[in-house]
Design an enzyme around this catalytic site. Structure first.
Site, short mmCIF file in Angstrom:
data_model
loop_
_atom_site.label_atom_id
_atom_site.label_comp_id
_atom_site.label_asym_id
_atom_site.label_seq_id
_atom_site.Cartn_x
_atom_site.Cartn_y
_atom_site.Cartn_z
CD GLU A 68 -3.22 -4.52 5.15
OE1 GLU A 68 -4.43 -4.80 5.02
OE2 GLU A 68 -2.83 -3.37 5.42
CG ASP A 80 0.76 -2.05 14.92
OD1 ASP A 80 0.69 -1.99 16.15
OD2 ASP A 80 1.66 -1.46 14.26
CD GLU A 107 -2.34 -1.55 2.68
OE1 GLU A 107 -2.03 -0.79 3.62
OE2 GLU A 107 -3.00 -2.59 2.83
CG HIS A 110 -1.25 2.65 13.37
ND1 HIS A 110 -2.50 2.72 13.94
CD2 HIS A 110 -1.46 2.54 12.04
CE1 HIS A 110 -3.43 2.67 13.00
NE2 HIS A 110 -2.81 2.55 11.82
#
Lengths: 333, 398
Positions: free
Chosen positions: A69, A94, A38, A138
């Site tokens: 993902e 994460d 991404e 994150h």
């Protein structure tokens, strides 16, 4: 540290630049290497690590994907099985939970279940590390999850030099490799020679020598350990900093040699202390060097909490030089 | 109604005792008088009885722990009752607060030596390994690590210094260590002086021969010269209270009872087993008592009461062929009699050379308690007594 000493002036690169250089060199060397993830093409990732690659190699080899993902990780597994050497970019570590089935049940198993007929030469690049004020979803360091699974290799570089050499080895490896980069270290500068080099997976590096205590540290914790070792030296304690560089394969020999020399060990990692990397390395030491120990092995890791958004609280969850110094002094008496 | 179990003082000079083993576990019901634990003092291992009925609780001293006399080591509580949290360090004085169980009633062999681990602090795994490799006793190692932990370096330092002194000598036993401490204390602090007498042992021999069969019949024990000397010396001591006194730091303490110790060789040294009230005890009783203690000494099962409370000591090396020697006083006693062998010698008898069974006795005295004249008077009376044992009415036992 295994730097070539003949080099009189070695250029300084950031860790981010060293990784980009490794990827670019491998893409030039081997046309089967491609990157997908991404915001990696024009955006060059949110951390700007891949800036310029799409311009050089084109959108067929630097593929921007939707936020998907599991999907693009699965594509990478299939691409690797059919002859390419994909590098998957997972923006935040994460998010690896989303990729678990592809990584754990596909990538890690296919070579074994096909009786060696298939292989999965892919790399998953992702991030770890707190104190970026990115909050609980994150900021985690979840590399231990992959360490638990047979069939996956796990790499945690701590310097620009190591990052470049390890990335090249990861790409050239015939097995799936998870490559964890501490997002707080992308701007860390260090010497990186111009010439081509690789660092084998499974070779630890003694980052600093000392006689009194061994600090086994990974990723950014190596930098914390080195800072602590400098302060400990002023207090008369010689700390040896051992960086395993890859958690699997794990260079037990170097770790044990160091611990047998110093008789004391701290194991530090930014993952959670419980059930983590530190527990594994501490067990290796306890099982094989128990009768060389003067003190119990000490784990220093992230506090066992979701990483807070509040900056002071977030900072409190991460090991510091002072944490290490206090532990080392208590152990050395 | 929790009752404390304290480390008993079983000897006059005892400062600590070591828990060898607990015969009852925490939570076990115990009856008053039941053996509770085994304690090793400097000289003997002894069973200690429960001093109350109840349940054993709050054990504070594990096997191997060396505990000061008078310190609480456990509690006997009512069922369901908690032991008091507060440590009651009650003084027991020097009295025997807990009666030792008769050794004869415990036929099992002597308990193994305690590991004496619990008085130590932390020991690192490396230190343990190095101690085993170098034969270093961790009791002798001073820890320099965190919280006084013993580290590998400490062990290596100890091994090196031990290697310099005595090449891997085994650590001394409690008896050997005590012997070293007590003889050093006595020799360096008590001003010794020595008086020597050569005495004719013919009458002693004759007396022994005359009484031997009766004592053998009545008591089943062989009368020895030492038995006779114990009885005679005790009776002479009754007339010389200074010789039976003790130096107590600030002054002289007269001892009411006359308890004569007999030096006995044990595995790791020598102990003085005591014949209490030897001045009034009959010869048969003296002989039986000495024989029993000698057997227990050989078995390493002397009771603290066997070695406690001596006021004078006799050391006889005659059986080793020694003609004469000087002995070191057993503190805090004032004197010790060193007895040589009885040997035929040519001496004047009625103005002519004659062969007589002669014996040399040497009295060591503490000059803080007695002077030369007083000691000489005692030795002179003793010599006369040896020359005429019958005058003291030493009979079989009546």
């Amino acid at each position: 540290m295994s730097m070539p000493e003949t080099e009189t002036v070695v250029r300084q690169l950031t860790l981010g630049d060293a990784i980009r250089e490794a990827l670019a060199e491998e893409m030039r060397r081997d046309s089967r290497v491609l990157i997908l993830g991404e915001d990696i093409a024009e955006a060059g990732t949110v951390f700007k690590v891949l800036t310029g690659l799409v311009e050089e190699f084109g959108p067929d080899r630097v593929l921007d994907t939707p936020i998907s993902e599991p999907g693009f990780t699965g594509i990478a597994v299939g691409a690797a099985m059919t002859g390419l050497r994909p590098v998957v970019d997972i923006m935040f570590g994460d998010f690896i939970g989303l990729t678990m089935d592809q990584m754990v049940n596909q990538a890690a198993k296919i070579h074994y279940m096909s009786g060696g007929k298939w292989k999965v030469p892919m790399v998953m690049r992702t991030t770890m590390g707190a104190t970026r004020r990115s909050a609980a979803q994150h900021s985690q360091s979840l590399h231990a999850w992959f360490c638990h699974v047979p069939g996956l290799k796990v790499v945690l570089p701590s310097t620009p030099y190591d990052a470049k050499g390890l990335m090249k080895s990861a790409i050239r490896d015939e097995n799936p490799v998870a490559f964890f980069e501490d997002k707080m270290m992308y701007k860390l500068k260090g010497p990186v020679p111009e010439e081509d080099y690789t660092i084998p997976l499974g070779a630890a590096d003694v980052k600093r020598e000392g006689d009194d205590i061994t600090i086994v540290a990974t990723s950014s914790m190596v930098q914390v350990a080195l800072g602590a070792a400098g302060r400990l030296a002023e207090r008369g304690i010689g700390a040896e900093v051992v960086d395993p560089r890859t958690l699997w394969p794990l260079d037990e020999t170097t770790i044990l040699e160091s611990v047998r020399k110093t008789s004391r060990a701290i194991v530090m990692d930014e993952g959670y202390g419980r059930y983590g990397v530190m527990a594994e390395i501490a067990s290796v030491i306890a099982e094989q060097a128990f009768f060389d120990l003067e003190a119990p092995v000490k784990r220093i890791g992230a506090m066992h909490v979701p990483i807070p958004f509040s900056p002071p609280l977030e900072d409190a969850t991460v090991p510091t030089e002072e944490t290490v110094c206090e532990a080392a002094e208590a152990m050395c008496g | 109604m929790a009752k404390s179990v304290v480390m008993p003082a079983l000897e006059m000079a005892q400062e600590t005792g070591t828990v060898v083993s607990w015969l009852k576990q925490e939570g076990d019901p115990v009856a008053k008088g039941e053996p509770l634990l085994e304690v090793e003092t400097d000289k003997a291992t002894v069973e200690v009885e429960a001093n109350a009925d109840g349940v054993l609780a709050g054990v504070k001293a594990e096997a191997g722990a060396e505990v000061p006399v008078g310190q609480t080591i456990a509690w006997i509580v009512a069922p369901g009752e908690e032991p008091p949290a507060e440590e009651a360090a009650m003084a027991t004085g020097r009295a025997m607060s807990t009666a030792p169980v008769e050794a004869a009633s415990s036929p099992e062999p002597a308990a193994p030596r305690p590991a004496s681990a619990s008085r130590r602090g932390k020991i690192s795994p490396k230190a343990r390994r190095l101690a085993a490799e170098h034969g270093v006793d961790l009791d002798d190692v001073q820890g320099t690590g965190p919280d006084g932990a013993i580290t590998g370096d400490d062990v290596l330092a100890a091994a090196q210094s031990a290697g310099e002194a005595t090449a891997s000598a085994p650590p001394p036993s409690a008896v050997a260590r005590l012997m070293a401490e007590r003889t050093t204390e006595s020799w360096t602090r008590a001003p010794h002086f020595f008086l020597v007498r050569e005495v004719d042992a013919g009458a002693l021999d004759a007396h022994r021969e005359a009484l031997k069969p009766a004592i053998q019949n009545r008591h089943g024990v062989k009368l020895t010269h030492t038995d006779l000397l114990v009885a005679l010396a005790a009776r002479v001591l009754a007339r010389h209270p200074k010789m039976n006194a003790s130096w107590e730091g600030q002054g002289i303490r007269a001892n009411e009872r006359i308890n004569v110790g007999v030096a006995m060789a044990v595995e790791d040294g020598v102990v003085a087993a005591v014949v209490p009230d030897a001045d009034t005890a009959g010869l048969g009783d003296v002989a039986v008592r000495r024989r029993d203690m000698a057997e227990r000494a050989r078995a390493g099962r002397l009771l603290p009461s066997d070695v406690a409370g001596g006021t004078f000591t006799i050391s006889n090396l005659g059986m080793y062929g020694i003609d004469a020697f000087t002995a070191i006083i057993v503190p805090p006693q004032a004197g010790i009699l060193a007895v040589g062998k009885i040997a035929d010698r040519v001496v004047p008898v009625d103005g002519r050379p004659g062969v007589r069974p002669m014996m040399t006795i040497t009295l060591s005295s503490d000059h803080r308690v007695v002077d030369g004249a007083q000691a000489a008077a005692f030795l002179n009376d003793l010599a006369e007594a040896i020359g005429d044992p019958g005058a003291f009415g030493l009979a079989t036992n009546d």
